[in-house]
Design a protein around this motif. Structure first.
Motif, PDB file in Angstrom:
ATOM      1  N   ALA A  49      47.896  32.070  37.846  1.00  0.00           N
ATOM      2  CA  ALA A  49      49.251  31.982  38.388  1.00  0.00           C
ATOM      3  C   ALA A  49      49.508  33.032  39.456  1.00  0.00           C
ATOM      4  CB  ALA A  49      50.272  32.121  37.259  1.00  0.00           C
ATOM      5  N   VAL A  50      48.960  34.222  39.273  1.00  0.00           N
ATOM      6  CA  VAL A  50      49.194  35.311  40.231  1.00  0.00           C
ATOM      7  C   VAL A  50      48.342  35.140  41.487  1.00  0.00           C
ATOM      8  CG1 VAL A  50      48.935  37.802  40.581  1.00  0.00           C
ATOM      9  CG2 VAL A  50      49.950  36.951  38.475  1.00  0.00           C
ATOM     10  N   THR A  51      47.056  34.887  41.316  1.00  0.00           N
ATOM     11  CA  THR A  51      46.157  34.810  42.472  1.00  0.00           C
ATOM     12  C   THR A  51      46.146  33.444  43.142  1.00  0.00           C
ATOM     13  OG1 THR A  51      44.254  34.242  41.080  1.00  0.00           O
ATOM     14  CG2 THR A  51      44.647  36.587  41.515  1.00  0.00           C
ATOM     15  N   GLN A  52      46.485  32.396  42.407  1.00  0.00           N
ATOM     16  CA  GLN A  52      46.548  31.016  42.877  1.00  0.00           C
ATOM     17  C   GLN A  52      45.291  30.555  43.624  1.00  0.00           C
ATOM     18  OE1 GLN A  52      50.209  30.463  45.034  1.00  0.00           O
ATOM     19  NE2 GLN A  52      51.410  30.560  43.159  1.00  0.00           N
ATOM     20  N   PRO A  53      44.115  30.667  42.986  1.00  0.00           N
ATOM     21  CA  PRO A  53      42.911  30.142  43.628  1.00  0.00           C
ATOM     22  C   PRO A  53      42.933  28.615  43.679  1.00  0.00           C
ATOM     23  CG  PRO A  53      42.407  30.817  41.396  1.00  0.00           C
ATOM     24  CD  PRO A  53      43.829  31.225  41.672  1.00  0.00           C
ATOM     25  N   ILE A  54      43.670  28.018  42.746  1.00  0.00           N
ATOM     26  CA  ILE A  54      43.880  26.567  42.751  1.00  0.00           C
ATOM     27  C   ILE A  54      45.356  26.312  42.510  1.00  0.00           C
ATOM     28  CG2 ILE A  54      41.553  25.954  41.998  1.00  0.00           C
ATOM     29  CD1 ILE A  54      42.686  25.589  39.170  1.00  0.00           C
ATOM     30  N   ARG A  55      45.817  25.170  43.001  1.00  0.00           N
ATOM     31  CA  ARG A  55      47.216  24.782  42.822  1.00  0.00           C
ATOM     32  C   ARG A  55      47.270  23.317  42.424  1.00  0.00           C
ATOM     33  NH1 ARG A  55      49.511  27.573  48.326  1.00  0.00           N
ATOM     34  NH2 ARG A  55      49.270  29.702  47.590  1.00  0.00           N
ATOM     35  N   ILE A  56      48.405  22.916  41.902  1.00  0.00           N
ATOM     36  CA  ILE A  56      48.591  21.509  41.559  1.00  0.00           C
ATOM     37  C   ILE A  56      48.451  20.686  42.832  1.00  0.00           C
ATOM     38  CG2 ILE A  56      50.251  19.802  40.716  1.00  0.00           C
ATOM     39  CD1 ILE A  56      51.301  21.991  38.836  1.00  0.00           C
ATOM     40  N   GLY A  57      47.632  19.649  42.762  1.00  0.00           N
ATOM     41  CA  GLY A  57      47.378  18.795  43.919  1.00  0.00           C
ATOM     42  C   GLY A  57      46.058  19.081  44.605  1.00  0.00           C
ATOM     43  N   ASP A  58      45.450  20.249  44.347  1.00  0.00           N
ATOM     44  CA  ASP A  58      44.149  20.576  44.945  1.00  0.00           C
ATOM     45  C   ASP A  58      43.062  19.693  44.357  1.00  0.00           C
ATOM     46  OD1 ASP A  58      45.284  22.576  46.444  1.00  0.00           O
ATOM     47  OD2 ASP A  58      44.366  24.233  45.355  1.00  0.00           O
ATOM     48  N   ARG A  59      42.105  19.341  45.200  1.00  0.00           N
ATOM     49  CA  ARG A  59      40.920  18.628  44.733  1.00  0.00           C
ATOM     50  C   ARG A  59      39.836  19.671  44.517  1.00  0.00           C
ATOM     51  NH1 ARG A  59      36.564  15.948  46.824  1.00  0.00           N
ATOM     52  NH2 ARG A  59      37.095  16.553  48.947  1.00  0.00           N
ATOM     53  N   ILE A  60      39.351  19.756  43.269  1.00  0.00           N
ATOM     54  CA  ILE A  60      38.395  20.808  42.934  1.00  0.00           C
ATOM     55  C   ILE A  60      37.126  20.220  42.331  1.00  0.00           C
ATOM     56  CG2 ILE A  60      40.221  22.509  42.495  1.00  0.00           C
ATOM     57  CD1 ILE A  60      39.563  22.171  39.464  1.00  0.00           C
ATOM     58  N   GLY A  61      36.073  21.007  42.381  1.00  0.00           N
ATOM     59  CA  GLY A  61      34.831  20.719  41.697  1.00  0.00           C
ATOM     60  C   GLY A  61      34.541  21.864  40.743  1.00  0.00           C
ATOM     61  N   PHE A  62      34.214  21.510  39.494  1.00  0.00           N
ATOM     62  CA  PHE A  62      33.921  22.527  38.497  1.00  0.00           C
ATOM     63  C   PHE A  62      32.879  21.973  37.533  1.00  0.00           C
ATOM     64  CE2 PHE A  62      34.769  24.557  34.349  1.00  0.00           C
ATOM     65  CZ  PHE A  62      34.549  25.878  34.709  1.00  0.00           C
TER      66      PHE A  62
END
Length: 109
Positions: A49-62
């Protein structure tokens, strides 16, 4: 806890007070070990939440899975891979692992 301190004031009840203190310490250790993963997930959620490396709506690979982030809570991040299912990822794993954010700064990607 306060009751144990009061009981410790009386010599005859000193052993009882010592037993209560010891039991409280052991109980604290047991709860701490049992809640270790939960606490780690919550702390990781705060970091996200503080650093926000990802946000709602981002397309990610994990970990060889890809999808769009649909929700981020204190404990878990929910990803929609596009096939009608949901991937639930504990936040601790996201913070410790490598996340490829395909959206970058643009959340409409």
């Amino acid at each position: 806890m306060i009751a144990a301190i009061v009981l410790a004031q009386f010599t005859s009840l000193g052993r009882l007070a010592a037993g209560i203190f010891a039991s409280t310490a052991v109980l604290g250790l047991i709860i701490g070990f049992a809640a270790q993963n939960t606490i780690a997930n919550i702390i990781a959620g705060i970091l996200i939440a503080v650093t926000q490396p990802i946000r709602i709506g981002d397309r990610i690979g994990f970990e060889e899975r890809e999808g769009r982030v649909v929700d981020i809570t204190l404990s878990y991040t929910f990803v929609d891979p596009g096939d009608g299912s949901r991937i639930v990822i504990p936040n601790q794993l996201l913070v410790e692992g490598i996340v490829h954010n395909h959206s970058g700064a643009d959340t409409t990607a």
